[in-house]
Scaffold this motif. Structure first.
Motif, short mmCIF file in Angstrom:
data_model
loop_
_atom_site.label_atom_id
_atom_site.label_comp_id
_atom_site.label_asym_id
_atom_site.label_seq_id
_atom_site.Cartn_x
_atom_site.Cartn_y
_atom_site.Cartn_z
N PHE A 83 36.98 -14.71 -20.94
CA PHE A 83 36.10 -15.80 -20.15
C PHE A 83 34.69 -16.19 -20.77
O PHE A 83 33.70 -15.94 -20.00
N LEU A 117 36.71 -1.75 -25.04
CA LEU A 117 37.49 -2.71 -24.92
C LEU A 117 37.54 -2.77 -23.37
O LEU A 117 37.40 -4.21 -23.08
N THR A 118 37.59 -2.07 -22.63
CA THR A 118 37.24 -2.33 -21.20
C THR A 118 36.11 -3.00 -20.88
O THR A 118 36.05 -3.64 -19.72
N ARG A 119 34.93 -2.79 -21.52
CA ARG A 119 33.72 -3.42 -21.29
C ARG A 119 33.68 -4.94 -21.71
O ARG A 119 33.07 -5.85 -20.95
N PHE A 120 33.89 -5.20 -23.03
CA PHE A 120 33.91 -6.42 -23.56
C PHE A 120 35.10 -7.46 -23.28
O PHE A 120 34.88 -8.72 -23.29
N LEU A 121 36.37 -6.92 -22.72
CA LEU A 121 37.44 -7.88 -22.75
C LEU A 121 36.87 -9.20 -21.45
O LEU A 121 37.42 -10.24 -22.06
N PRO A 122 36.61 -8.66 -20.59
CA PRO A 122 36.35 -9.88 -19.52
C PRO A 122 35.34 -11.03 -20.15
O PRO A 122 35.58 -12.29 -20.15
N PHE A 123 34.54 -10.31 -20.82
CA PHE A 123 33.65 -11.53 -21.62
C PHE A 123 34.00 -12.15 -22.81
O PHE A 123 33.60 -13.45 -22.98
#
Lengths: 108, 237
Positions: free
Chosen positions: A28, A19-25
């Protein structure tokens, strides 16, 4: 803890990390132009976060007790000096680490 | 086909030297982690599978305690989100660099640990090397180092006898070097100095176990409030 419980626990750790790794991608996604504020954060954050990681890796240094963080201070100074001098990543890291091990094992 | 092989080889050869320090660091920390799991009563399957699926060092150490404690999946999730919240920052920083890389992108994001991020963010990739594959190999190699180190630690944990006291400094040394590389690349150091200053202050106020979240909130807050100041000083593209 039973085996299925262990599996669920590990799955939660995997989920949280992903979650923490994919969320920004996901927030946005490509194509849409990024808000200027997010673009600004993307440029300025790394320097600050690298600073955070340095402090984080030194967080358990005992300043008031034990050897008062003197081995850490010497080893950090050595890493910086080596890196300014040669700018060879491995040399700076190995030099500092070996010096630190020698200091805590034989000197302090 | 031959062209593709040459291109892949070139990217691998360009990526490998960047990962050598990580090889040393991950093998040591991975071994330590494997040994730690071993002495906590878990067979090598645990560090092996966890290092492969989680691939985020600090939370894996924390997970050992979770597995030894009472079953609490929600707490495990909350703890992971907190410890790994810094990845949100990495993601925001990598939005542009990982854009348009197709299927590789999913793995690049999945494997974006601290070290992989810092290499992929700071590395000057030669013009004739494929950027996507370069970053892919950096991610893959680091993943393999961590995986093999953890697994070997789990298997051979009980046989290691030499005095490893102080070897954990390898992590500190690595982060200092990464910090310096970033420092040497930028012409204004307001962000870097602010990061060090704010985190040190938070460490003193909140203590070693609770300063990460306040530090991140403070960093975000200061960057948001003083955006004009930081942007004016930042002439880098």
């Amino acid at each position: 803890m039973t085996l299925p419980q262990q599996a669920v626990t590990i799955a939660m750790v995997v989920l949280g990390t992903v979650l923490t790794r994919f969320l920004p991608f996901l927030l946005f996604s490509a194509g849409k132009s990024m808000p200027p504020y997010v673009r600004y954060l993307g440029k300025l954050l790394p320097s600050a976060v690298f600073g955070l990681l340095v402090v984080y890796s030194l967080k358990d240094t005992a300043i008031l007790t034990g050897n008062h963080g003197i081995p850490e201070l010497i080893a950090c100074a050595l890493v910086i000096a080596l890196h300014v001098w040669k700018r060879q990543m491995l040399l700076s890291i190995a030099g500092g680490t070996i010096a630190y091990m020698a200091l805590v094992q034989f000197v302090f | 086909m031959d062209n593709k092989r040459t291109m892949l080889k070139k990217a691998l050869y360009a990526a490998f030297p960047h990962t050598i320090p990580i090889l040393a660091g991950f093998w040591f920390l991975g071994l330590t982690y494997g040994v730690y799991m071993n002495v906590s009563g878990f067979s090598f399957w645990y560090p092996m599978l966890i290092s492969l699926t989680v691939f985020a060092g600090s939370i894996e150490f924390v997970a050992v305690n979770m597995l030894l404690g009472a079953f609490s999946p929600l707490q495990a999730l909350a703890m992971t989100l907190m410890v790994n919240a810094r990845h949100l920052f990495y993601g925001i920083s990598m939005l542009e660099k990982y854009r348009g890389l197709g299927l590789k992108k999913a793995y690049l994001i999945f494997g974006m640990c601290d070290e992989t991020f810092s290499i992929n963010y700071t590395a000057c990739i030669p013009k004739d090397v494929d950027r996507g594959w370069f970053m892919f190999f950096v991610t893959l190699l680091n993943h393999l180092y961590w995986f093999s180190g953890s697994t070997l630690g789990g298997i051979f944990g009980s046989f290691i006898k030499f005095d490893t006291t102080g070897l954990s400094f390898v992590m500190t040394a690595m982060f200092i070097v990464i910090f310096m590389e970033q420092w040497l690349k930028e012409d204004r150091h307001a962000g870097a100095l602010m990061g060090i200053g704010v985190c040190t202050a938070c460490l003193l106020i909140f203590g070693a176990n609770h300063f990460i979240i306040p530090s991140m909130i403070a960093i975000l807050g200061i960057l948001t409030i003083f955006r004009k100041v930081f942007e004016k000083g930042k002439s880098l593209s």
